[in-house]
Design a protein around this motif. Sequence first.
Motif, mmCIF file in Angstrom:
data_model
loop_
_atom_site.group_PDB
_atom_site.id
_atom_site.type_symbol
_atom_site.label_atom_id
_atom_site.label_comp_id
_atom_site.label_asym_id
_atom_site.label_seq_id
_atom_site.Cartn_x
_atom_site.Cartn_y
_atom_site.Cartn_z
ATOM 1 N N ARG A 200 1.737 -2.839 -7.825
ATOM 2 C CA ARG A 200 2.177 -3.228 -6.415
ATOM 3 C C ARG A 200 3.285 -1.991 -5.881
ATOM 4 N NH1 ARG A 200 5.439 -8.634 -5.305
ATOM 5 N NH2 ARG A 200 6.810 -7.530 -6.960
ATOM 6 N N TYR A 204 2.973 0.266 -2.741
ATOM 7 C CA TYR A 204 4.097 0.219 -1.630
ATOM 8 C C TYR A 204 4.777 1.604 -1.425
ATOM 9 C CZ TYR A 204 3.809 -4.879 -1.630
ATOM 10 O OH TYR A 204 3.556 -6.162 -1.426
ATOM 11 N N ARG A 262 7.642 -1.971 6.615
ATOM 12 C CA ARG A 262 7.449 -3.320 6.153
ATOM 13 C C ARG A 262 6.108 -3.960 6.407
ATOM 14 N NH1 ARG A 262 10.655 -7.647 9.379
ATOM 15 N NH2 ARG A 262 8.798 -7.540 10.518
ATOM 16 N N ASN A 263 5.693 -3.656 7.889
ATOM 17 C CA ASN A 263 4.502 -4.407 8.131
ATOM 18 C C ASN A 263 3.371 -3.898 7.612
ATOM 19 O OD1 ASN A 263 6.076 -6.154 9.835
ATOM 20 N ND2 ASN A 263 5.793 -5.116 11.764
ATOM 21 N N ARG A 265 3.300 -2.769 4.424
ATOM 22 C CA ARG A 265 3.254 -3.362 3.108
ATOM 23 C C ARG A 265 3.099 -4.892 3.102
ATOM 24 N NH1 ARG A 265 8.485 -0.583 3.086
ATOM 25 N NH2 ARG A 265 9.395 -2.470 3.273
ATOM 26 N N ARG A 266 3.199 -5.518 3.867
ATOM 27 C CA ARG A 266 2.932 -6.967 4.304
ATOM 28 C C ARG A 266 1.468 -7.136 4.776
ATOM 29 N NH1 ARG A 266 7.836 -9.963 8.005
ATOM 30 N NH2 ARG A 266 9.076 -9.730 6.409
ATOM 31 N N TYR A 267 0.927 -6.104 5.329
ATOM 32 C CA TYR A 267 -0.742 -6.107 5.666
ATOM 33 C C TYR A 267 -1.432 -6.032 4.287
ATOM 34 C CZ TYR A 267 -5.038 -4.795 7.642
ATOM 35 O OH TYR A 267 -6.426 -4.654 7.954
ATOM 36 N N LYS A 269 -0.265 -6.523 1.113
ATOM 37 C CA LYS A 269 -0.320 -7.770 0.463
ATOM 38 C C LYS A 269 -1.477 -8.890 0.788
ATOM 39 C CE LYS A 269 2.799 -11.421 -1.115
ATOM 40 N NZ LYS A 269 4.078 -11.965 -0.928
ATOM 41 N N ARG A 270 -1.447 -9.175 2.059
ATOM 42 C CA ARG A 270 -2.698 -9.732 2.693
ATOM 43 C C ARG A 270 -4.061 -9.561 2.296
ATOM 44 N NH1 ARG A 270 0.720 -9.884 7.339
ATOM 45 N NH2 ARG A 270 -0.594 -8.491 8.667
#
Length: 296
Positions: A200, A204, A262-263, A265-267, A269-270
């Motif tokens: 991870r 990132y 940030r977004n 990284r969040r994407y 993760k999803r």
Amino acid sequence: MADKPLLIVIGGPTASGKTELAIELARHYGTDIVSADSRQFYREMQIGNARPTETELAAAPHHFIADRSILQPLNAGGYADEALPLLNRIFKKRPVAVMVGGSGLYIRSVCEGLDDFPTVSEGAGAQVERLSREEGIEGLRSELSRLDPVYFERVDRHNPRRMERALRVCYTAGRPYSDFLGNAPPRPFRTVYLQPQAIREKLYDRINRRVDRMLSAGLEEEARSLQHARHLPVLQTVGYQEWWPCFAGEYDRERAVELIKRNSRRYAKRQRTWFRDYHDVRTLTEAVHEVKALTD
């Protein structure tokens, strides 16, 4: 080779090395790459979508890369309608094809098919809209639990859009939404799913560095050139949507860049979660012997 051709699907999070692996496999099998990245379809969106470079595109035949305008959006069902005949043409020449991308619904539409839902009536849409407006997410939960307890047990109850979609079908058909799931016809090919593995923290870091490269390549300028079309759904996506408030003066460039990273990284993760939970996903190491057995 067995009687059915083989589709090797490479999915997983952004910046995980999918493109490189797809090219390596396509060159090995002498076959084509079918992109399943729902934002790389569009000519106008080049930098913010990490489109393959000209060198990468020249390394193997690619499809669904910059082949249409943002004014001609392609949803998952339409993608399957175009991709399935294309795969048939590829399989007439080669026993193997490669699909690569991070858009899980688009991959599923090709490999399994989308369920055949009824066309939602205007009345059903208005009814759900009224329920959501007047009673909020709790109202959606209560109604879905009443009309379709089977789907209610599996739906993300923090996602109002999914519950609204199910309720629109319930109201339209007078039947549970779950009755329409799992009805797509079988596909005339076998599928092996691969997901490149990345720690991870390293993933990132790759994402952050990729965003920096996009900025150096002119991401902000590209976004400005598309600002007139910011209302289009295809531009409500990471890498572009963060610029619209910035251009309107709501925050500065530094904040826009911070949000893109940030977004992203969040994407990722999803995406990782979606593919991790997807059936029969293999790591590359796990899949090597299986693919070899299927293609020998």
